[in-house]
Scaffold this motif. Structure first.
Motif, PDB file in Angstrom:
ATOM      1  N   VAL A   1      38.265  41.764  36.390  1.00 32.92           N
ATOM      2  CA  VAL A   1      36.936  41.211  37.201  1.00 32.92           C
ATOM      3  C   VAL A   1      35.807  41.792  36.322  1.00 32.92           C
ATOM      4  N   THR A   2      35.701  43.305  35.945  1.00 30.22           N
ATOM      5  CA  THR A   2      34.318  43.826  35.312  1.00 30.22           C
ATOM      6  C   THR A   2      34.042  42.849  34.180  1.00 30.22           C
ATOM      7  N   ASN A   3      35.217  42.423  33.456  1.00 30.21           N
ATOM      8  CA  ASN A   3      34.908  41.588  32.146  1.00 30.21           C
ATOM      9  C   ASN A   3      34.804  40.073  32.329  1.00 30.21           C
ATOM     10  N   CYS A   4      34.797  39.709  33.534  1.00 29.44           N
ATOM     11  CA  CYS A   4      34.655  38.500  33.816  1.00 29.44           C
ATOM     12  C   CYS A   4      34.363  38.377  35.320  1.00 29.44           C
ATOM     13  N   LEU A   5      32.844  38.576  35.582  1.00 28.53           N
ATOM     14  CA  LEU A   5      32.748  38.734  36.862  1.00 28.53           C
ATOM     15  C   LEU A   5      32.630  37.173  37.787  1.00 28.53           C
ATOM     16  N   ASP A   6      32.624  36.254  36.725  1.00 24.32           N
ATOM     17  CA  ASP A   6      32.469  34.993  37.397  1.00 24.32           C
ATOM     18  C   ASP A   6      33.909  34.691  38.289  1.00 24.32           C
ATOM     19  N   LEU A   7      34.879  35.448  38.141  1.00 24.74           N
ATOM     20  CA  LEU A   7      36.172  35.153  39.039  1.00 24.74           C
ATOM     21  C   LEU A   7      36.003  35.578  40.186  1.00 24.74           C
ATOM     22  N   VAL A   8      34.737  36.601  40.710  1.00 24.08           N
ATOM     23  CA  VAL A   8      34.760  36.658  42.092  1.00 24.08           C
ATOM     24  C   VAL A   8      33.119  36.534  42.290  1.00 24.08           C
ATOM     25  N   SER A   9      32.312  36.540  41.443  1.00 25.33           N
ATOM     26  CA  SER A   9      31.006  36.435  41.914  1.00 25.33           C
ATOM     27  C   SER A   9      30.545  35.427  42.815  1.00 25.33           C
ATOM     28  N   GLY A  10      30.097  35.602  43.979  1.00 24.19           N
ATOM     29  CA  GLY A  10      29.693  34.446  45.330  1.00 24.19           C
ATOM     30  C   GLY A  10      30.639  34.304  45.951  1.00 24.19           C
ATOM     31  N   TYR A  11      31.769  34.861  45.991  1.00 26.53           N
ATOM     32  CA  TYR A  11      33.099  34.691  46.742  1.00 26.53           C
ATOM     33  C   TYR A  11      33.151  35.629  47.657  1.00 26.53           C
ATOM     34  N   PRO A  12      32.659  35.218  49.246  1.00 24.29           N
ATOM     35  CA  PRO A  12      32.638  36.405  50.176  1.00 24.29           C
ATOM     36  C   PRO A  12      34.106  37.000  50.408  1.00 24.29           C
ATOM     37  N   LEU A  13      35.064  36.086  49.965  1.00 26.19           N
ATOM     38  CA  LEU A  13      36.411  36.486  50.444  1.00 26.19           C
ATOM     39  C   LEU A  13      37.089  37.557  49.467  1.00 26.19           C
ATOM     40  N   ALA A  14      35.947  38.041  48.626  1.00 25.47           N
ATOM     41  CA  ALA A  14      36.823  38.980  47.513  1.00 25.47           C
ATOM     42  C   ALA A  14      36.330  40.255  48.086  1.00 25.47           C
ATOM     43  N   VAL A  15      37.248  41.187  48.122  1.00 23.81           N
ATOM     44  CA  VAL A  15      37.003  42.546  48.042  1.00 23.81           C
ATOM     45  C   VAL A  15      37.600  43.545  47.127  1.00 23.81           C
ATOM     46  N   LEU A  16      36.352  44.277  46.448  1.00 21.44           N
ATOM     47  CA  LEU A  16      37.031  45.126  45.171  1.00 21.44           C
ATOM     48  C   LEU A  16      37.117  46.391  45.852  1.00 21.44           C
ATOM     49  N   THR A  17      37.865  47.261  45.172  1.00 18.27           N
ATOM     50  CA  THR A  17      38.338  48.632  45.804  1.00 18.27           C
ATOM     51  C   THR A  17      38.409  49.568  44.650  1.00 18.27           C
ATOM     52  N   PRO A  18      37.242  49.867  44.014  1.00 18.62           N
ATOM     53  CA  PRO A  18      37.033  50.597  42.783  1.00 18.62           C
ATOM     54  C   PRO A  18      37.240  52.116  43.266  1.00 18.62           C
ATOM     55  N   ASN A  19      37.987  53.013  42.185  1.00 17.21           N
ATOM     56  CA  ASN A  19      38.036  54.354  42.436  1.00 17.21           C
ATOM     57  C   ASN A  19      36.787  54.813  41.241  1.00 17.21           C
ATOM     58  N   VAL A  20      36.611  56.150  41.080  1.00 11.81           N
ATOM     59  CA  VAL A  20      35.404  56.659  40.402  1.00 11.81           C
ATOM     60  C   VAL A  20      35.246  56.053  39.059  1.00 11.81           C
ATOM     61  N   ASN A  21      36.254  55.740  38.375  1.00 10.80           N
ATOM     62  CA  ASN A  21      36.184  55.064  36.985  1.00 10.80           C
ATOM     63  C   ASN A  21      35.803  53.548  37.027  1.00 10.80           C
ATOM     64  N   GLU A  22      36.409  53.138  37.853  1.00 15.57           N
ATOM     65  CA  GLU A  22      36.277  51.674  38.150  1.00 15.57           C
ATOM     66  C   GLU A  22      34.914  51.262  38.629  1.00 15.57           C
ATOM     67  N   TYR A  23      34.384  52.218  39.633  1.00 15.64           N
ATOM     68  CA  TYR A  23      33.159  51.977  40.061  1.00 15.64           C
ATOM     69  C   TYR A  23      31.977  52.234  38.906  1.00 15.64           C
ATOM     70  N   LYS A  24      32.122  53.200  37.934  1.00 14.67           N
ATOM     71  CA  LYS A  24      31.293  53.308  37.135  1.00 14.67           C
ATOM     72  C   LYS A  24      31.268  52.452  36.136  1.00 14.67           C
ATOM     73  N   ARG A  25      32.327  51.757  35.705  1.00 10.76           N
ATOM     74  CA  ARG A  25      32.417  50.672  34.861  1.00 10.76           C
ATOM     75  C   ARG A  25      31.652  49.522  35.532  1.00 10.76           C
ATOM     76  N   LEU A  26      31.830  49.198  36.973  1.00  8.59           N
ATOM     77  CA  LEU A  26      31.139  48.107  37.469  1.00  8.59           C
ATOM     78  C   LEU A  26      29.514  48.145  37.433  1.00  8.59           C
ATOM     79  N   VAL A  27      29.207  49.389  37.977  1.00  6.48           N
ATOM     80  CA  VAL A  27      27.809  49.634  37.821  1.00  6.48           C
ATOM     81  C   VAL A  27      27.129  49.307  36.547  1.00  6.48           C
ATOM     82  N   GLN A  28      27.609  50.055  35.508  1.00  4.19           N
ATOM     83  CA  GLN A  28      27.196  49.734  34.082  1.00  4.19           C
ATOM     84  C   GLN A  28      27.187  48.234  33.756  1.00  4.19           C
TER      85      GLN A  28
END
Ligand SMILES: NC(=O)C1=CN([C@@H]2O[C@H](COP(=O)(O)OP(=O)(O)OC[C@H]3O[C@@H](n4cnc5c(N)ncnc54)[C@H](OP(=O)(O)O)[C@@H]3O)[C@@H](O)[C@H]2O)[C@@H](O)CC1
Ligand SMILES: Nc1ncnc2c1ncn2[C@@H]1O[C@H](COP(=O)(O)OP(=O)(O)OP(=O)(O)O)[C@@H](O)[C@H]1O
Ligand SMILES: [Mg+2]
Length: 364
Positions: free
Chosen positions: A163-190
């Protein structure tokens, strides 16, 4: 239902009230399936534990059916862990197929998942999925179909890599929940905010991140779990366990999927007013932490993910708030015990340092 927050200015969610308000009763009028049908998309040659932990946790928490869609190699292994899970060996990794087969296999995968899709209350995408490009391409198609059918999705592990490499998969979808750990969160923020993680302004950054992905719900895992849908934010800081063994995030993904399904049922009946994805995250996080705390009470440093799963359904904190508080008080006792241990260790270290200093003064 009242506010998601505890009283007072803190961000802490009122997880006890949330759990009480969304856990359905066990009634004889209900038929199989009404307490939830969950599917985990994950499991490959390397990782068979993660999808198992997620899917079995969903059952142990109270879902009626739990499916796993995984690669052909992973399926017999996952089946052998448990006869309770319904395992579909449909995914393929690049190493096991020829290039000319790719489009027909891709079509077969989506046709197989599509047969089941509308029956699911929630998908968990990513535990132990791996990062094979062809496999991730097939999973992107599954996600697109789920979205068209309005099926909620909890995205974790390698699903977050996708999803981080293809945000369109979830962008604007209110039924999507992302559960990042420390590494996954860092990548998303970047990727989304084009900046580094800023813990001084953590809540604002989380709000911006959820808003930046079009109002998806994010559960940022860590010492406290923080949850936001871009409009509101809250935290779950119940003491869990000091053990960081792998697999606890997988329990969490299965747990969030079940509670999110229950919260949506309550929302449909007008019994709750908060965003069900937020309620699902808070309840899922709180239950995992209670279970981790109880498992640690028993097993201490040898606590493993399987031990936490065994504690998920303990009556001590399954339904009543009094019992939930029982679990909480147990953890407070644990906290005091750990503090005592910490002080003892500090004393030991001081003794060690002073003897070390004396040792250093010896001239050889
Ligand atoms: N018992 C089981 O089966 C369990 C299985 N699990 C499963 O494991 C998978 C990865 O999850 P995790 O939590 O280890 O990933 P995470 O902390 O982001 O990364 C740690 C470091 O490793 C690296 N890295 C990871 N994958 C890589 C790859 N394919 N190729 C190359 N590098 C890779 C990563 O690098 P980076 O992402 O920064 O490039 C980072 O430095 C996921 O499917 C999860 O569900 C867990 O749920 C635990 C229990
Ligand atoms: N420092 C911590 N103190 C207390 N609880 C924590 C801490 N870090 C993580 N947790 C809890 O453990 C759970 C899993 O978080 P973690 O960051 O380990 O996920 P993960 O890396 O995705 O796990 P997995 O090994 O399953 O992939 C979260 O719900 C979180 O509440
Ligand atoms: Mg993980």
């Amino acid at each position: 239902m009242q506010s998601v927050m505890s009283s007072g200015p803190s961000l802490e969610a009122d997880s006890v009230s949330i759990l009480r308000s969304i856990i359905p009763g066990l009634e004889s009028t209900k038929h199989k399936g009404q307490a939830g049908k969950i599917a985990v998309v994950g499991g490959c040659r390397e990782y068979t534990g993660a999808p198992y932990f997620s899917a079995i946790s969903a059952l142990k928490i109270g879902a009626d059916l739990s499916h796993v869609f995984c690669t052909k190699d992973a399926a017999p292994v996952i089946k052998s862990y448990s006869p309770e899970l319904i395992v579909h060996p449909i995914l393929e990794e690049s190493y096991s197929i020829r290039d000319e087969e790719k489009s027909s296999i891709s079509a077969k995968v989506i046709a197989e998942v599509e047969k089941w899709m509308e029956r699911f209350d929630c998908l968990v995408v990513g535990p132990g999925l791996g990062r094979d490009p062809f496999l991730l391409d097939c999973v992107s198609n599954i996600m697109k179909h789920a979205r068209e059918r309005n099926v909620p999705m909890v995205i974790d592990g390698d699903g977050l890599y996708l999803v981080t490499n293809c945000l369109d998969l979830v962008s604007g979808y209110p039924l999507a929940v992302l559960t990042p750990n420390v590494n996954e969160y860092k990548r998303l923020v970047q990727k989304v905010l084009n900046s580094e993680v800023n813990d001084e302004n953590g809540t604002d950054q989380l709000l911006s991140l959820a808003k930046g992905i079009g109002g998806v719900t994010i559960l940022r895992k860590g010492k406290s779990d923080f949850v936001s849908d871009g409009k509101t934010a809250c935290a779950v800081s119940i003491y869990g366990s000091p053990r960081r063994c792998g697999g606890q995030g997988d329990i969490l993904s299965g747990s969030v999927a079940v509670f999110l399904s229950w919260a949506r049922q309550c929302a449909a009946k007008g019994e709750v007013s908060m965003n069900p994805t937020i309620l699902g995250c808070v309840a899922g996080s709180a239950l995992l932490r209670y279970a981790a705390s109880m498992a640690f009470d028993n097993k201490k440093r040898s606590t493993l993910t399987g031990d936490i799963i065994e504690c998920l359904g303990r009556r001590k904190y399954a339904q009543s708030s009094r019992n939930l508080m029982g679990g909480f008080l147990g953890s407070t006792a644990l906290l005091l015990y750990l503090k005592k241990q910490f002080n003892e260790k500090r004393k030991e270290k001081q003794i060690f340092r002073s003897s070390y200093a004396k040792f250093a003064m010896i001239k050889f």
